[in-house]
Write a protein that holds these residues in place. Structure first.
Motif, mmCIF file in Angstrom:
data_model
loop_
_atom_site.group_PDB
_atom_site.id
_atom_site.type_symbol
_atom_site.label_atom_id
_atom_site.label_comp_id
_atom_site.label_asym_id
_atom_site.label_seq_id
_atom_site.Cartn_x
_atom_site.Cartn_y
_atom_site.Cartn_z
ATOM 1 N N LEU A 18 88.321 123.162 -40.163
ATOM 2 C CA LEU A 18 88.134 121.768 -39.745
ATOM 3 C C LEU A 18 87.907 121.668 -38.241
ATOM 4 N N ARG A 25 84.210 119.547 -41.772
ATOM 5 C CA ARG A 25 84.789 118.212 -41.552
ATOM 6 C C ARG A 25 84.104 117.175 -42.431
ATOM 7 N N LYS A 26 82.791 117.268 -42.529
ATOM 8 C CA LYS A 26 82.062 116.300 -43.347
ATOM 9 C C LYS A 26 82.437 116.435 -44.814
ATOM 10 N N ARG A 30 87.528 114.733 -43.080
ATOM 11 C CA ARG A 30 88.620 114.775 -42.105
ATOM 12 C C ARG A 30 88.076 115.167 -40.745
ATOM 13 N N THR A 31 88.874 114.900 -39.713
ATOM 14 C CA THR A 31 88.528 115.360 -38.382
ATOM 15 C C THR A 31 89.799 115.687 -37.605
ATOM 16 N N ILE A 32 89.605 116.164 -36.370
ATOM 17 C CA ILE A 32 90.709 116.667 -35.549
ATOM 18 C C ILE A 32 90.847 115.820 -34.286
ATOM 19 N N VAL A 101 95.458 116.051 -37.707
ATOM 20 C CA VAL A 101 94.380 116.069 -38.693
ATOM 21 C C VAL A 101 94.386 114.699 -39.371
ATOM 22 N N THR A 104 88.657 110.911 -41.746
ATOM 23 C CA THR A 104 87.607 110.292 -40.945
ATOM 24 C C THR A 104 87.398 108.857 -41.407
ATOM 25 N N SER A 155 83.324 113.654 -34.213
ATOM 26 C CA SER A 155 83.496 115.059 -33.880
ATOM 27 C C SER A 155 84.539 115.192 -32.777
#
Length: 261
Positions: A18, A25-26, A30-32, A101, A104, A155
């Motif tokens: 991730l 991620r897509k 999820r994203t960071i 985490v 998104t 991102s």
């Protein structure tokens, strides 16, 4: 808190993917959020994360301890990593070792423009996008519409440049900008060097949609044709045109100036 010390741990592998892969991620949705400020902003203005990830060296720092306490009070999974494993995930040099985490955020794009907005056509640079989001939030603009070719707003690089602005905005991605602008009921303003009308001469004490484009190519001509007004930012002739993020900030805060004057 859960301690992970093996690089072969399945959860660690998932988190590392991730952190490093846009496609991961897509696919995961999820994203960071990397760093104390982003994590604090998310807890304050948005929601709760799925995971809180901490490095060994940062666990006793007061600001990190506060985040851990807030997460544990909301039953968030907290994971502690050895410093070297954490650094393999983080893109922040010499930062404080904490990241969230999160899912998104996804918003369904409205079919028309009714309030102050930013429309971004094929903007490529994550730093520029994050700076524009930060300026928009600071100027009280709430809606941002991004074309398919625009950099991913969620991102890690854009998030860091945005400094928490994301959580004050409604960000719509992969938007059909042509359909959106054709149906606009408020003025659409685009900056251009081919007009003599400056941003200081146009009425900005009203809802408008600001249209900005690719750093090198500018706004697509078909989209530019849908702009209600074209305005310019006066500057010295011998100087190269302004960076798109700088141009956007000048436009947004001239609108603020007119609104409060």
């Amino acid at each position: 808190m859960k301690q992970i010390s093996s690089r072969d741990n399945p959860l660690y592998k998932e988190l590392k993917q991730l952190a490093s892969s846009a496609s991961a991620r897509k696919k995961a949705g999820r994203t960071i959020l990397d760093g104390v400020h982003l994590c604090q902003s998310f807890l304050q203005y948005a929601s709760v994360p799925e995971y809180c990830v901490i490095s060994d060296a940062s666990i006793d720092l007061p600001e990190v301890a506060d985040l851990i306490h807030a997460c544990q009070s909301k039953n968030v999974n907290c994971i502690v990593l050895p410093d070297n494993m954490y650094q393999l995930m983080s893109q922040v040099e010499n930062g404080i070792g904490v990241m969230f985490v999160i899912k998104t955020p996804q918003h369904t794009s409205p079919t028309n423009l009714t309030s102050n907005a930013v429309v971004l056509d094929n903007l490529q640079d994550p730093g520029n996008l994050g700076s524009i989001l930060r300026s928009a939030a600071g100027a009280g603009i709430e809606q941002v519409f991004c074309s398919i070719g625009t950099a991913s707003a969620w991102s890690p690089k854009v998030l860091r440049a945005g400094m928490g602005a994301h959580f004050a905005l409604q960000i719509y991605e992969s938007v059909d900008l042509y359909a959106l602008l054709r149906e606009a009921t408020i003025p659409v303003l685009a900056t251009s060097s081919h007009t003599s009308t400056t941003i200081y001469q146009v009425n900005l004490n009203r809802p408008v949609a600001w249209l900005f484009g690719h750093e090198g190519q500018g706004v697509d001509p078909a989209l530019m044709a849908l702009a209600t007004e074209k305005v310019t930012i006066p500057q010295r002739d011998a100087i190269e045109s302004l960076n798109v993020a700088a141009s956007a900030a000048i436009c947004f805060f001239e609108q603020v100036r007119q609104r409060i004057s």
